[in-house]
Every structure is written in structure tokens, then in C-alpha cells.
Design a protein around this motif. Sequence first.
Motif: not given
Lengths: 253, 147
Positions: B97-101
Motif C-alpha cells: 500500500l506504500q505507493p497509495l500513501q
Amino acid sequence: MRSWGEIFATAVMALGLMVMASCGPEHVPIEARSGSGHKKAGRPHPVKAAPPPAGLPSFPWPPPNASASEGIPNELLAGSSQLQSLGDVNTRLVSALEKNGYSERNYYAVPNGFALVTRLEQIEPDGRPKADPDRWSPNSPEFRSLGAYLRALFTANPGYYRVIVFIVTDVPFAESNQKVSEEEAIHWLQAGLNQLPQEISGRAYTKDVASTALIYEFQKEQGKDAQLDEPSRLGAHEHLTHSGIWSALGGEP
Amino acid sequence: MKLSLTLCQRRLALVWIIGAGVLFLFVLIQSSLGHYDNSADAWNWLLPAVLPTASLIVTALFKTLQPEEKMADRFLFRLCFSLSAVYLLTLLAVLLLQPLQQSSGPAEALKHSQICLGPFQGIVVSSVGAFFGQTEKAEPLAQGAAG
């Protein structure tokens, strides 16, 4: 023996010469004191700068330090037609910009000319504009493919943004040390005028008028503020070529 | 209901070794490709989250290589197995989920996740510890149900 009249006349003449000699160095031609007020190294002849038209905001002068810059040859701007006024130059630039989707632009005054500012756009790493709607969004793009997601997942994947400023003037300039922020670059599109005032567009075009493209490129990493790329990863010519402006002006890539 | 302790431990060990291996490989690739400004931030997040429990399981696995067969409670095993699997999947989800933050950088996202992962890890470690503590001698009737 001289008479008192001769002595008095000689004294008056000497006094007059002294007064003229002491005032001499301050009699600088008016042209040298007018102008933009910025330093122009190696400028042989000072150019008298006309005051900007009322209501037209001034672009920061000298322009803030750009990521890259390139002069657009006058022959390229002229194309097959003859440039008569600064308005003609503006028409050529606007035509090239509109062909490439730059429908939003703003005008500022610069000494003896104008600055044409494009809207902040998001670009690919090679300088091509991103596809709409990401192109005009100041936010990072949404993931429209698995490849884009994986790139963001495993690599640094910074976002690249660009503002192009065309400076059209016969006043030579050097960029200042001022470092422009992304917010200021966004503000440029809000503060300028949407049309070039007649006072500037009607000015005669001379061979001394130079058109310079200043590229302000920003790099934004996830969770950080955008930073000006200084110098740019790409040359100004690559920016102009990949944006399509160069070919729209009739230049060869 | 009782299960063979050796079998349970091997299943748990398999989950943890595969899970930790995937996470390790993931962070290794991210670090190699310059995903983090400072890759030490990622390793400082992953190693304390995985290594204590993985070490405990591997140690217990080698201890039970003795010929004496012991039994484990099936409920405790299932609980421990489920908690371990969910915990490892949560760690993987944090990475995925890193890229969505967009509001925070990759390393900051890992730091933020520690707030909720800390208590979760505590529960997982406790359950693993309790599971290995709940062992008793093999019962002849229950052995047939094992496996």
C-alpha cells in the motif's frame, strides 16, 4: 600691470571653469540610468526600457534561476512570414502552444517586452507531457496500469513537473540566483493577464528582440515537497522538442 | 483434539519461513532499486517485526527433533497459525500500500504502521509462545487424528 577689471574677469572665468569641471562626471546620459536596473555583464550599449503598461504585472526581473534555457532563433519564429511587432511573435508562440494543448497561459511585463508563462504541467521522465487528466494535475498521478503501480512500488518513481516561460525582449538579461518554488510557479498562472496588452503587442519588432524559453522543472518524490531541478535532467531543447513546441514552430528536432 | 507437535511446528515454520522470505526479498528489491532514501529505515522496520518470532520457531523446531513425540492442542495451533498468517499478510499489505500513501514517504509509511503493528506482534508472539508451551505426551487414541 593689470587693471582691477581684468583681474575680476579672469577670476570669474576660472570660477566658471571649476564649476563646469566639477559637474562634468555627473552628466551621465539618461539612457544609462533608465532600464531595468539589473546587472547586464558585457552590455555594450544601454537599452532604454519603457515602463510596463498599467495593469500588467511584472515578471520577476531578472528572471529566477531556471532549470534550462534556450534562445529561439528569430528565423524560426518568423517562419515564412515577416515579424512586424511583438504581437506577431506572441501570435507565433501562442499558435505553437495551442497546437500542443497549452491552452492556459498568462502574460507579464518584462523590460521592453513580455513574458509568456504556461501552466504547470506534469511530464514523463523524458520530457513528454503526461496524458490528460494527469498532465494538468499538481498531484501525483493515479495508477492507470500495473506497470505504473509496480514502478511506484519498487523504485523511487519521482513525479516531474514543468513550467515554460518565454521571455521576449530586446534587453539582455542574466538569470538571478532566486530559486523559485512550485507554489510560486503555480501562482504565475494566476497573477498574470490572459491577453497581451496592445501597448506591448503593438511595439515594433527589431532584430535586437530575442525570444528565450526558460524551463522550470520540478521533481517531487512521494511525501516530499517538489524541488526545482537545477540544472534540469534534460536540456532545454529536449524539453521544447518533446513538448511539441519546437516542431510546431517549424523547427526540426 | 490433539495434533502432533512436530507436524504443527513444521507447518508454522513453513508459514514463517515463506512469509519472512517474501518480505525479505521484497524489501531487498526495493532497497536495491532506490525506493527508499535510506534503506536502513526499511530494514529497521522489517527485522524487528519478523526475526524474534522466526527465531523462536526455528529454535523450537530444532529442539523437537528428539525422538519423543509430543502432542499439541488443535485450537491453539489453529489460532497460532491464523494469527501468524494474518500478521505476515499485514506486513506485506503495508509494503503493497506504500505507493497509495501520497502524504508520506515510503519510510514514513513504515514508521506509521508500527503504531498498530506493535500490539499485533505482541499478540502473535504470545500465541506462538503459548502454543509451544502447551505440549504434553502423546496419547495413543489421539495420534490417529493427527495430520
